[in-house]
Structures are given as structure tokens and as C-alpha cells.
Write an enzyme that holds these catalytic residues in place. Structure first.
Site, mmCIF file in Angstrom:
data_model
loop_
_atom_site.group_PDB
_atom_site.id
_atom_site.type_symbol
_atom_site.label_atom_id
_atom_site.label_comp_id
_atom_site.label_asym_id
_atom_site.label_seq_id
_atom_site.Cartn_x
_atom_site.Cartn_y
_atom_site.Cartn_z
ATOM 1 N N CYS A 1 -1.425 3.490 -6.500
ATOM 2 C CA CYS A 1 -1.972 2.903 -5.514
ATOM 3 C C CYS A 1 -2.321 1.444 -5.771
ATOM 4 O O CYS A 1 -2.454 1.240 -7.058
ATOM 5 C CB CYS A 1 -3.229 3.710 -5.216
ATOM 6 S SG CYS A 1 -4.651 2.881 -4.334
ATOM 7 N N CYS B 1 0.735 -1.184 -0.065
ATOM 8 C CA CYS B 1 -0.096 -0.054 0.033
ATOM 9 C C CYS B 1 0.937 1.271 0.103
ATOM 10 O O CYS B 1 1.791 1.366 0.803
ATOM 11 C CB CYS B 1 -0.758 0.005 1.238
ATOM 12 S SG CYS B 1 -1.983 1.582 1.401
HETATM 13 N N1 DGL Z 1 -4.132 0.371 -1.797
HETATM 14 C C1 DGL Z 1 -3.820 1.497 -1.001
HETATM 15 C C2 DGL Z 1 -2.634 2.374 -1.572
HETATM 16 O O1 DGL Z 1 -1.691 1.455 -2.543
HETATM 17 C C3 DGL Z 1 -4.629 2.538 -0.776
HETATM 18 C C4 DGL Z 1 -6.127 2.447 -0.649
HETATM 19 C C5 DGL Z 1 -6.717 3.312 0.229
HETATM 20 O O2 DGL Z 1 -7.105 4.593 0.200
HETATM 21 O O3 DGL Z 1 -7.212 2.620 1.418
HETATM 22 O O4 DGL Z 1 -2.373 3.374 -1.561
#
Ligand code: DGL
Length: 274
Positions: free
Chosen positions: A194, A79
Site C-alpha cells: 500500500c 495505489c
Molecule cells: N494507497 C492505497 C494503496 O496503495 C490505499 C489506501 C486506501 O485504502 O485508500 O493501496
């Protein structure tokens, strides 16, 4: 390496939702003998809209519990929003643990762009991070980088993966600011900063005003994890069936559980922090 050195501890992979699965699937290909625990911090989704100190504190506390429960060989933060905020704090809090982060792929984008116009598509959290600005400062001074913070794309990707459809006009509106034209040049690379976004990249491709390279760093992150983990015995069992998904909310619905099972993750018996 002898069997005595075979370390069967799992690699813990965390995201706020399904996004980290884009990294997990690459990690699985590179490490078929490795055991994985996939942690979905769905109680806190979306990370992108959190205030920085509160999210940092949550992540430090949560990893403390997860490390105590699962005894992982390493933690992969799949993430960008969490990594750009808390990597440093996590390494300081748990110096014995190895953390692999996911941060915007600005360096490879700067190396590959031909037009010099690069966009970084991310959550509002990742876009405002000093970490992200430092990456631009360090690697992309010769390009023009447009930071695009999307409030709803991560949620749209969750909906798409659960229900199989997404409103294309909504995707179109979210990606529109990525497309910049200047002095006869056009954006030619959009960094998917993301981990949720690769799931909707085909929709983005369809709605894009012109073709670009959508840079997904998942494989590079998985390779990074592979490179720092101890080598596994060549006779270790491959294609294991005991990987689990853990939900911090404690209440994943049937559709989500099915999705996880499709990725080879058991959803019963995963141990949650108290
Ligand atoms: N998957 C997450 C990222 O790579 C973010 C998603 C969220 O906002 O929770 O930033």
C-alpha cells in the site's frame, strides 16, 4: 530527439490520499522535466474498504473525466488497491491511454527472501484480490506468503503525515501478524503493498519484533513509468513549478494543502472533474 517531438503533457498520478506521494517523489527524481498532476480521490478514501464492483466503476468513470480534462501523456495509478482491481478495466475502457499500475512486489520479495517466509502488508481490498493471489501463484510458489490486511494503517499514515505523530501501539497491532516463526525460520521480508505505508515505515521498524527488509516498490514503479514514456528533449526545462494536486472532494483542509505544497504541488487551480 528534436524539440518538435517534445511532448509536454503531464503524467497523471492517482491515489486515494497521500500514499501516491511516495511514488511521485521517486518519479520526480527520475523525470525532473516532466509535469505532474497528482489526483487525490479523497472523496472515496479509504479504497481498501470498498466493494469491488462499485470501486471499479468509480475508477473507470473518474479516469474518463480526468483524461478528458488533463490530457495526460500517461496515467500512473499509485495505489495497489486500485491497480489490482481496475487496471484491466481501465485499459479496456481507454485503449489509447497508457496506464502504469502499482501491484504488490511479490516477485522481488520471493527472489530476495532467505528464510522463505514473506509477508504482504496491504489494505483488506488488495489482500482479497484475485490479482494478488495470482501473483503469489505465479512468482512465489517456493515461499510461504502471509497476507496481512490492515483496516487502519493507511488512515494512520494520513494522520502521521498531517500531524506528525501516530499511536505506536496501533501500528504495532497492525503489523504484528506479519511476523511469523516456523521451524526455526522467521519472516525476513515484509512487502509494503500500500503506497501509504512507506510514510510510517520508521514507526514499523521501531515496533517490529525483529528486523526485516521492508520492501517499498516506489522507485521500481517510477522506473517503469520512465521506461515506457517517450524520451524528453535534453534541453527541456528542469525543476518546474506548475505541478498541481487535485482533490475529488473539492475540500482539502489547510493542513493537507500545506502538505501538498511541501511536495511542490500547487493546490489552487487544479481542475476537478465536475
Ligand atoms: N494507497 C492505497 C494503496 O496503495 C490505499 C489506501 C486506501 O485504502 O485508500 O493501496
Amino acid at each position: 530527439m528534436s524539440d518538435a517531438a517534445y511532448d509536454d503533457r503531464p503524467l497523471l498520478v492517482l491515489d486515494s490520499g497521500i500514499g501516491g506521494l511516495t511514488v511521485l517523489r521517486e518519479a520526480r527524481v527520475l523525470m525532473p522535466e516532466r509535469r505532474f498532476v497528482y489526483v487525490v480521490d479523497d472523496a472515496a478514501f479509504p479504497y481498501g474498504n470498498w466493494e469491488e464492483p462499485a470501486l471499479r466503476e468509480r475508477l473507470v468513470d473518474l479516469f474518463g473525466e480526468l483524461i478528458a480534462i488533463h490530457d495526460p501523456i500517461a496515467c500512473l495509478i499509485a495505489c495497489n488497491t486500485a491497480s489490482t482491481l481496475a487496471l484491466e478495466a481501465l485499459r479496456a475502457a481507454y485503449p489509447q491511454m497508457t496506464f502504469v499500475g502499482t501491484v504488490p512486489a511479490i516477485k522481488p520479495a520471493a527472489e530476495r527472501t532467505r528464510s522463505g517466509l514473506v509477508s504482504v502488508l496491504a489494505t483488506p481490498g488488495t489482500v482479497k484480490r484475485q490479482y494478488t493471489r495470482d501473483l503469489i501463484e505465479q512468482w512465489a510458489t517456493k515461499c510461504e506468503v502471509t497476507l496481512v490486511g490492515s483496516v487502519s494503517l493507511a488512515a494512520l499514515a494520513e494522520t502521521y503525515m498531517r500531524h506528525g505523530s501516530v499511536e505506536e501501539s496501533a501500528v504495532s497491532a497492525e503489523i504484528a501478524p506479519c511476523f511469523v516463526e516456523k521451524d526455526g525460520r522467521r519472516t525476513d521480508i515484509v512487502v509494503l503493498a500500500c503506497t501509504h505505508y512507506p510514510f510510517v515505515v520508521n514507526r514499523m521498524r521501531k515496533m517490529a519484533p525483529w528486523p526485516v527488509d521492508w520492501l517499498d516498490p516506489a522507485e521500481a514503479i517510477a522506473r517503469r513509468a520512465l521506461s515506457i514514456l517517450p524520451r524528453i528533449a535534453s534541453d527541456a526545462p528542469v525543476g518546474r513549478h506548475d505541478d498541481v494536486a487535485v482533490f475529488t472532494s473539492g475540500r482539502a483542509d489547510a493542513v493537507t494543502r500545506r502538505l501538498m505544497q511541501g511536495f511542490g504541488l500547487a493546490t489552487e487551480g487544479g481542475i476537478l472533474p465536475a
